[in-house]
Write a protein that holds these residues in place. Structure first.
Motif, PDB file in Angstrom:
ATOM      1  N   TYR A   1     -51.781 -27.495 -12.919  1.00 37.61           N
ATOM      2  CA  TYR A   1     -52.818 -28.136 -12.108  1.00 37.61           C
ATOM      3  C   TYR A   1     -54.197 -27.952 -12.736  1.00 37.61           C
ATOM      4  CZ  TYR A   1     -56.466 -28.384  -8.635  1.00 37.61           C
ATOM      5  OH  TYR A   1     -57.657 -28.649  -8.000  1.00 37.61           O
ATOM      6  N   GLU A   2     -54.450 -26.764 -13.268  1.00 38.87           N
ATOM      7  CA  GLU A   2     -55.762 -26.447 -13.830  1.00 38.87           C
ATOM      8  C   GLU A   2     -56.084 -27.287 -15.062  1.00 38.87           C
ATOM      9  OE1 GLU A   2     -54.390 -22.926 -11.471  1.00 38.87           O
ATOM     10  OE2 GLU A   2     -53.467 -24.355 -12.868  1.00 38.87           O
ATOM     11  N   ALA A   3     -55.037 -27.832 -15.710  1.00 39.04           N
ATOM     12  CA  ALA A   3     -55.254 -28.686 -16.885  1.00 39.04           C
ATOM     13  C   ALA A   3     -55.037 -30.151 -16.551  1.00 39.04           C
ATOM     14  CB  ALA A   3     -54.313 -28.260 -18.018  1.00 39.04           C
ATOM     15  N   GLY A   4     -54.958 -30.471 -15.265  1.00 35.69           N
ATOM     16  CA  GLY A   4     -54.773 -31.853 -14.840  1.00 35.69           C
ATOM     17  C   GLY A   4     -53.334 -32.248 -14.614  1.00 35.69           C
ATOM     18  N   GLY A   5     -52.409 -31.293 -14.674  1.00 33.79           N
ATOM     19  CA  GLY A   5     -51.005 -31.571 -14.441  1.00 33.79           C
ATOM     20  C   GLY A   5     -50.623 -31.479 -12.974  1.00 33.79           C
ATOM     21  N   LYS A   6     -49.338 -31.611 -12.702  1.00 34.66           N
ATOM     22  CA  LYS A   6     -48.866 -31.661 -11.314  1.00 34.66           C
ATOM     23  C   LYS A   6     -48.256 -30.355 -10.822  1.00 34.66           C
ATOM     24  CE  LYS A   6     -45.019 -33.636 -10.269  1.00 34.66           C
ATOM     25  NZ  LYS A   6     -43.971 -34.634 -10.026  1.00 34.66           N
ATOM     26  N   TYR A   7     -48.218 -29.330 -11.665  1.00 31.75           N
ATOM     27  CA  TYR A   7     -47.551 -28.093 -11.277  1.00 31.75           C
ATOM     28  C   TYR A   7     -48.527 -26.942 -11.095  1.00 31.75           C
ATOM     29  CZ  TYR A   7     -43.230 -30.463 -12.513  1.00 31.75           C
ATOM     30  OH  TYR A   7     -42.190 -31.361 -12.564  1.00 31.75           O
ATOM     31  N   GLN A   8     -48.313 -26.196 -10.021  1.00 32.50           N
ATOM     32  CA  GLN A   8     -49.020 -24.939  -9.821  1.00 32.50           C
ATOM     33  C   GLN A   8     -48.123 -23.825 -10.350  1.00 32.50           C
ATOM     34  OE1 GLN A   8     -52.237 -24.291  -8.125  1.00 32.50           O
ATOM     35  NE2 GLN A   8     -51.795 -22.539  -9.433  1.00 32.50           N
ATOM     36  N   TYR A   9     -48.621 -23.042 -11.284  1.00 34.51           N
ATOM     37  CA  TYR A   9     -47.866 -21.893 -11.787  1.00 34.51           C
ATOM     38  C   TYR A   9     -47.980 -20.759 -10.774  1.00 34.51           C
ATOM     39  CZ  TYR A   9     -46.842 -23.777 -16.425  1.00 34.51           C
ATOM     40  OH  TYR A   9     -46.329 -24.529 -17.463  1.00 34.51           O
ATOM     41  N   VAL A  10     -46.841 -20.218 -10.370  1.00 32.20           N
ATOM     42  CA  VAL A  10     -46.812 -19.179  -9.351  1.00 32.20           C
ATOM     43  C   VAL A  10     -45.969 -18.012  -9.841  1.00 32.20           C
ATOM     44  CG1 VAL A  10     -47.132 -20.791  -7.446  1.00 32.20           C
ATOM     45  CG2 VAL A  10     -44.802 -20.193  -8.177  1.00 32.20           C
ATOM     46  N   ILE A  11     -46.130 -16.887  -9.177  1.00 33.18           N
ATOM     47  CA  ILE A  11     -45.327 -15.700  -9.477  1.00 33.18           C
ATOM     48  C   ILE A  11     -44.494 -15.366  -8.249  1.00 33.18           C
ATOM     49  CG2 ILE A  11     -45.385 -13.233  -9.993  1.00 33.18           C
ATOM     50  CD1 ILE A  11     -47.891 -13.693 -11.616  1.00 33.18           C
ATOM     51  N   ILE A  12     -43.207 -15.212  -8.450  1.00 31.57           N
ATOM     52  CA  ILE A  12     -42.335 -14.750  -7.374  1.00 31.57           C
ATOM     53  C   ILE A  12     -41.892 -13.323  -7.668  1.00 31.57           C
ATOM     54  CG2 ILE A  12     -41.534 -17.084  -6.835  1.00 31.57           C
ATOM     55  CD1 ILE A  12     -38.903 -16.366  -8.276  1.00 31.57           C
ATOM     56  N   ASP A  13     -41.494 -12.611  -6.612  1.00 34.82           N
ATOM     57  CA  ASP A  13     -41.086 -11.204  -6.718  1.00 34.82           C
ATOM     58  C   ASP A  13     -42.163 -10.396  -7.432  1.00 34.82           C
ATOM     59  OD1 ASP A  13     -39.522  -9.002  -6.286  1.00 34.82           O
ATOM     60  OD2 ASP A  13     -38.040  -9.455  -7.843  1.00 34.82           O
TER      61      ASP A  13
END
Length: 240
Positions: free
Chosen positions: A89-101
């Motif tokens: 998202y930060e580079a204009g894409g559609k995905y938010q990078y998230v951390i699980i666990d």
């Protein structure tokens, strides 16, 4: 059947615009490759090692499941990454990078913000048409269709699956939230990999174990006695 009025969703990121109508044209999604996810995973692990266990995250309170711990690329670029992943998202894409666990075994995954935008569009549309959400047929325990006639919809609203590109139904639950029905995707992964589960076990984890994408807006899902995905209820959890 009536439920309380929807509150407009407040998301801490600028949402991609989306228009969620059953008859709207769907653009098939491709599951992103693992290279960028692995790159960010390595960067996060190195950052954590250099920071005495701290993670490069921006914690978002009152967020949907899987969206609480979002990668803060400002902490990674340029010392650990040359640039933000192009699909972020930060580079204009559609995905938010998230951390699980995050507490035990931090893993980098992706959340499809296209779904978030579609749900927001649907929320605004319904909110403009009345004080209450008009509900129709019950499709599962505490899971309902919208009243399609009231909202002048010829078909049930859908979003595009980030796993298969197929259409996934959007429903409404008694907790006054929209939910996305991932049972088809889960069933496919179970079948393709000959997986077996017990009733009462939340099986959504296979979606992000076999792909890099988390199932946002998903209710808990388990399996029945035939190993087919079903919506989870408190009865399933108790083993009754």
């Amino acid at each position: 059947m009536r439920s309380f009025k929807i509150s407009v969703l407040f998301i801490a990121v600028i949402l991609m615009s989306g228009c969620l109508y059953p008859e709207s044209e769907k653009i098939e999604n491709q599951i992103p490759g693992d290279a960028q996810v692995e790159m960010v995973q390595n960067a996060v692990e190195q950052y954590q090692e250099d920071s005495d266990g701290l993670l490069p995250i921006k914690t978002k309170e009152n967020q949907r499941e899987y969206l609480k711990y979002q990668v803060d690329f400002d902490m990674l670029v340029p010392n650990y990454l040359n640039e933000r992943p192009e699909n972020s998202y930060e580079a204009g894409g559609k995905y938010q990078y998230v951390i699980i666990d995050a507490e035990n075994d931090p893993q980098i995954k992706l959340a499809d913000l296209g779904i978030t935008g579609d749900i927001r569009s649907l929320t605004i549309r319904l909110d403009a048409m009345g004080e209450y959400v008009e509900l129709g047929e019950e499709v599962g325990p505490n899971v309902y269709q919208l009243d399609l006639g009231f909202y002048k919809l010829s078909d049930n609203p859908t979003v595009t699956s980030p796993y298969s590109g197929s259409s996934l139904n959007v429903y409404y639950n008694g907790g006054q939230e929209f939910v996305v029905d991932y049972r088809e995707d889960i069933g496919r992964i179970i079948s393709e990999n000959n997986l077996e589960f017990e009733t009462g076990e939340d099986v959504r984890h296979i979606l992000y174990e076999y792909t890099p994408i988390v199932p946002i807006y998903s209710p808990q899902i388990t399996v029945d006695e035939k190993n087919q995905p079903i919506f989870m209820t408190s009865r399933h959890k108790s083993g009754q």
